[in-house]
Design a protein around this motif. Structure first.
Motif, short mmCIF file in Angstrom:
data_model
loop_
_atom_site.label_atom_id
_atom_site.label_comp_id
_atom_site.label_asym_id
_atom_site.label_seq_id
_atom_site.Cartn_x
_atom_site.Cartn_y
_atom_site.Cartn_z
N THR A 29 34.71 41.96 27.15
CA THR A 29 33.55 40.74 27.13
C THR A 29 32.28 41.35 27.01
O THR A 29 31.31 40.47 26.77
CB THR A 29 33.99 40.07 28.28
N TRP A 30 31.90 42.46 27.69
CA TRP A 30 30.56 43.15 27.58
C TRP A 30 30.12 43.09 26.26
O TRP A 30 29.10 43.44 25.92
CB TRP A 30 30.55 44.12 28.61
N SER A 35 27.40 37.63 31.12
CA SER A 35 26.65 37.61 29.73
C SER A 35 25.71 38.65 29.66
O SER A 35 24.93 38.60 28.59
CB SER A 35 25.95 36.26 29.45
N SER A 36 25.31 39.37 30.59
CA SER A 36 24.40 40.69 30.36
C SER A 36 25.18 41.87 30.97
O SER A 36 26.28 41.92 31.78
CB SER A 36 23.26 40.11 31.50
N PHE A 66 30.44 43.29 33.92
CA PHE A 66 31.62 42.40 34.19
C PHE A 66 32.67 42.28 33.18
O PHE A 66 32.41 42.04 31.94
CB PHE A 66 31.26 40.95 34.80
N SER A 67 33.89 42.76 33.43
CA SER A 67 34.97 42.71 32.55
C SER A 67 36.20 42.36 33.00
O SER A 67 36.35 42.39 34.47
CB SER A 67 34.96 44.18 31.81
N LYS A 68 37.25 41.97 32.01
CA LYS A 68 38.45 41.39 32.87
C LYS A 68 39.80 42.00 32.13
O LYS A 68 39.54 42.18 30.79
CB LYS A 68 38.53 39.96 32.76
N PRO A 69 40.65 42.64 32.77
CA PRO A 69 41.76 43.07 32.09
C PRO A 69 42.53 41.93 30.99
O PRO A 69 42.57 40.65 31.49
CB PRO A 69 42.81 43.42 33.01
N VAL A 70 43.29 42.26 30.13
CA VAL A 70 43.82 41.42 29.26
C VAL A 70 45.05 40.80 29.83
O VAL A 70 45.77 41.44 30.99
CB VAL A 70 44.51 42.27 28.06
N HIS A 71 45.11 39.53 29.65
CA HIS A 71 46.47 38.63 30.38
C HIS A 71 46.02 38.13 31.76
O HIS A 71 46.77 37.81 32.44
CB HIS A 71 47.69 39.52 30.39
N TYR A 99 37.44 35.03 36.75
CA TYR A 99 36.43 35.27 35.67
C TYR A 99 36.06 33.75 35.29
O TYR A 99 36.65 32.79 35.27
CB TYR A 99 37.22 35.75 34.35
N PRO A 100 34.30 33.65 34.86
CA PRO A 100 33.57 34.76 34.75
C PRO A 100 32.38 34.65 35.82
O PRO A 100 31.26 34.46 35.65
CB PRO A 100 33.03 34.24 33.34
N GLN A 101 32.90 34.51 37.11
CA GLN A 101 32.08 34.06 38.14
C GLN A 101 31.24 35.02 38.84
O GLN A 101 30.25 34.71 39.53
CB GLN A 101 32.88 33.24 39.24
N GLY A 102 31.59 36.28 38.55
CA GLY A 102 31.04 37.42 39.22
C GLY A 102 29.26 37.61 38.88
O GLY A 102 28.87 37.32 37.63
N VAL A 103 28.32 37.65 39.83
CA VAL A 103 27.04 38.10 39.72
C VAL A 103 26.58 39.23 40.52
O VAL A 103 26.86 39.07 41.62
CB VAL A 103 26.39 36.68 40.02
#
Length: 213
Positions: A25-26, A45-46, A59-64, A91-95
């Motif tokens: 996502t990055w 988004s940054s 910030f990224s997320k594993p597939v599935h 996802y995508p709430q991390g800051v």
């Protein structure tokens, strides 16, 4: 000989890291430079990009999965460090940001308490001046550091991600025991190919046997 062993360990860990499935996502994230200062925020988004673009913090997320993690990535899309592998966020709430006083670096979790990466009282042996500025910087060796910038424009490292390794050993990192803090530097595998949660295997230095195990 020691350098050869370290390079072999890195290559082994690196080869397994490359195979892990992430949604990158990055790849669409906007770079905000290599430094996060008080008042700045990092979200889904940054991203931070080191000066020579060798490493990316995002910030990224594993597939599935719907989990999101703050990770440091090599520019070839292999992860090297995970800030919240014990507490994934939705996802995508991390800051990632500094607190109102600019003294605490933390990941904000809308569903719970913030995840502290750096607190002066826990991470330093001296008092930080009220006139100094703290900033987080992603270095070209893949190390995320918190630096104190004083009135004389000199910097001092107060905290570094290299002291909290996850599953990858990069040049400049250590395995063993930090004699000052007694913190153990060790690597811990992923629990599954798609989950960076700590798994069943570890690699650490035994100071008594004087060997890796």
């Amino acid at each position: 000989m020691a350098r050869t062993v370290m390079n072999l360990i890195f290559l082994m860990l690196f080869s397994t890291t490359c195979c892990r499935a992430y949604d990158f996502t990055w790849g669409l994230a906007r770079s905000v430079g290599d430094t996060l200062k008080p008042g700045d925020i990092l979200n889904s988004s940054s991203c931070l990009v080191s000066a020579s673009s060798n490493f990316i913090l995002a910030f990224s997320k594993p597939v599935h999965l719907l989990d999101t993690y703050l990770c440091i990535w090599r520019n070839d899309s292999s992860s090297t460090w995970n800030a919240n592998r014990l507490r994934p966020l939705l996802y995508p709430q991390g800051v990632l940001s500094w607190d109102e006083d600019g003294r605490r670096l933390r990941i904000i979790d809308p569903a719970g308490d913030p995840i502290s990466l750096f607190k002066p009282s826990e991470s330093t042996d001296y008092e930080i001046s009220n006139t100094s500025t703290l900033m987080a910087r992603l270095l070209d060796d893949g190390n995320l550091v918190v630096q104190e910038l004083d009135v004389y424009r000199s910097t001092k490292v107060l905290w570094q991600s290299f002291d909290s390794p996850t599953d990858t050993l990069l040049p400049g990192m250590k395995l063993g025991v930090n004699r000052r803090t007694r913190r153990i530097w060790a690597l811990k595998s992923w629990s599954t190919e798609n989950s960076p949660n700590p798994g069943a295997f570890s690699l650490q230095w035994d100071p008594y046997a004087r060997q890796l195990q």
